[in-house]
Write a protein that holds these residues in place. Structure first.
Motif, short mmCIF file in Angstrom:
data_model
loop_
_atom_site.label_atom_id
_atom_site.label_comp_id
_atom_site.label_asym_id
_atom_site.label_seq_id
_atom_site.Cartn_x
_atom_site.Cartn_y
_atom_site.Cartn_z
N LYS A 24 5.50 16.90 4.51
CA LYS A 24 5.48 15.55 5.06
C LYS A 24 6.48 14.65 4.33
O LYS A 24 7.11 13.79 4.95
CB LYS A 24 4.07 14.96 4.96
N LYS A 49 0.83 -1.19 0.00
CA LYS A 49 0.00 0.00 0.00
C LYS A 49 0.87 1.25 0.00
O LYS A 49 1.90 1.30 0.68
CB LYS A 49 -0.91 -0.01 1.22
N PRO A 50 0.48 2.28 -0.76
CA PRO A 50 1.26 3.53 -0.77
C PRO A 50 1.31 4.15 0.62
O PRO A 50 0.33 4.11 1.36
CB PRO A 50 0.47 4.42 -1.74
N VAL A 51 2.44 4.71 0.96
CA VAL A 51 2.58 5.41 2.23
C VAL A 51 1.79 6.72 2.14
O VAL A 51 1.90 7.45 1.16
CB VAL A 51 4.07 5.69 2.54
N LYS A 52 0.99 7.01 3.16
CA LYS A 52 0.11 8.17 3.12
C LYS A 52 0.89 9.46 3.41
O LYS A 52 0.78 10.06 4.48
CB LYS A 52 -1.03 7.99 4.12
N VAL A 53 1.68 9.87 2.41
CA VAL A 53 2.43 11.12 2.49
C VAL A 53 1.99 11.95 1.27
O VAL A 53 2.28 11.58 0.13
CB VAL A 53 3.95 10.87 2.45
N THR A 54 1.28 13.03 1.52
CA THR A 54 0.66 13.75 0.41
C THR A 54 1.05 15.23 0.29
O THR A 54 0.53 15.94 -0.56
CB THR A 54 -0.87 13.67 0.53
N TYR A 108 9.58 12.61 5.85
CA TYR A 108 9.62 11.16 5.60
C TYR A 108 10.96 10.75 4.98
O TYR A 108 11.56 9.75 5.37
CB TYR A 108 8.47 10.80 4.66
N LYS A 157 7.36 5.08 -2.78
CA LYS A 157 6.28 4.44 -2.02
C LYS A 157 5.11 5.38 -1.75
O LYS A 157 4.08 4.95 -1.24
CB LYS A 157 6.83 3.93 -0.67
N THR A 158 5.26 6.65 -2.08
CA THR A 158 4.23 7.64 -1.76
C THR A 158 3.44 8.04 -3.00
O THR A 158 3.92 7.92 -4.13
CB THR A 158 4.87 8.91 -1.14
N PRO A 159 2.22 8.56 -2.80
CA PRO A 159 1.40 9.03 -3.94
C PRO A 159 2.05 10.17 -4.71
O PRO A 159 1.71 10.42 -5.87
CB PRO A 159 0.10 9.49 -3.26
#
Length: 206
Positions: free
Chosen positions: A50, A41-46, A54, A102-104
């Motif tokens: 952040k 799952k993508p790491v929730k960093v938007t 990260y 790994k992030t969006p």
């Protein structure tokens, strides 16, 4: 009871067990026979803030992360203190990219840039782009970040070859003796169809 009688009973028991196992496997749903592959799952960093926080936690490489910018829709990681593009720094950059992937925020690709202060002929100081690397989404997908850091440490030219585009400042290459040694050829720029190498030059000065 004679031994041969025990032997027959044992054979019948084993045969029955095998038959029952085959029947159960035939009737069982496919997902119970073969485990499904787990999706990461993508790491929730938007946000840029952040993502900076990260990336600063990247093992061994976090200390060179300066910040994050969005240039023409592409998440761009600003690094510092890379005075010489020698093998260990390619490993650091690879690990930073792998973490950001790994992030969006990596959906439009990723870039890495470094700027530094230079003095022109008139004695005026200004920040200039020393190097940039751009990786389009399709090229990011080709990389196995679990071990890519080790790959580029052993062979830094793989970093250039894998990048969609890159730019190296002439003065930076002259001052960084190791940089030219690990370049794939004499070219200081690899143009990408998206024009990110030029966009970075325009934004950060070249």
């Amino acid at each position: 009871m004679k031994k041969w009688v025990y032997g027959i009973i044992a054979a019948i028991t084993v045969l029955g067990a095998v038959t029952m196992l085959k029947t159960n496997l035939a009737l069982a749903p496919a997902q119970t026979v073969q485990a499904k592959a787990k999706k990461t799952k993508p790491v929730k960093v938007t946000t840029k803030k952040k993502l900076t926080k990260y990336l600063k936690k990247t093992k061994n490489a976090g200390s060179i992360v300066k910040g994050v910018a969005i240039v023409k829709g592409v998440t761009t990681i600003k690094v510092k203190d890379v005075a010489d593009l020698k093998p260990v720094y390619f490993e650091y950059l690879a690990n930073i990219l792998g973490r950001a992937k790994k992030t969006p925020l990596a959906k439009n690709g990723l870039g890495i840039v470094q700027t530094n202060e230079y003095m022109d002929g008139n004695g005026k100081k200004d920040n200039m782009l020393e190097f940039s690397f751009f990786f389009a989404p399709a090229d990011l997908e080709k990389l196995d970040f679990a071990n890519w850091g080790h790959v580029v440490y052993r062979n830094p030219t793989q970093f250039y070859n894998s990048a969609t585009g890159y730019y190296l400042m002439t003065e930076f290459v002259k001052q960084a003796k190791q940089t030219k040694k690990f370049m794939p050829n004499s070219d200081l720029m690899k143009y990408d169809d998206q024009g990110m190498s030029v966009n970075y030059m325009d934004k950060y000065g070249a």
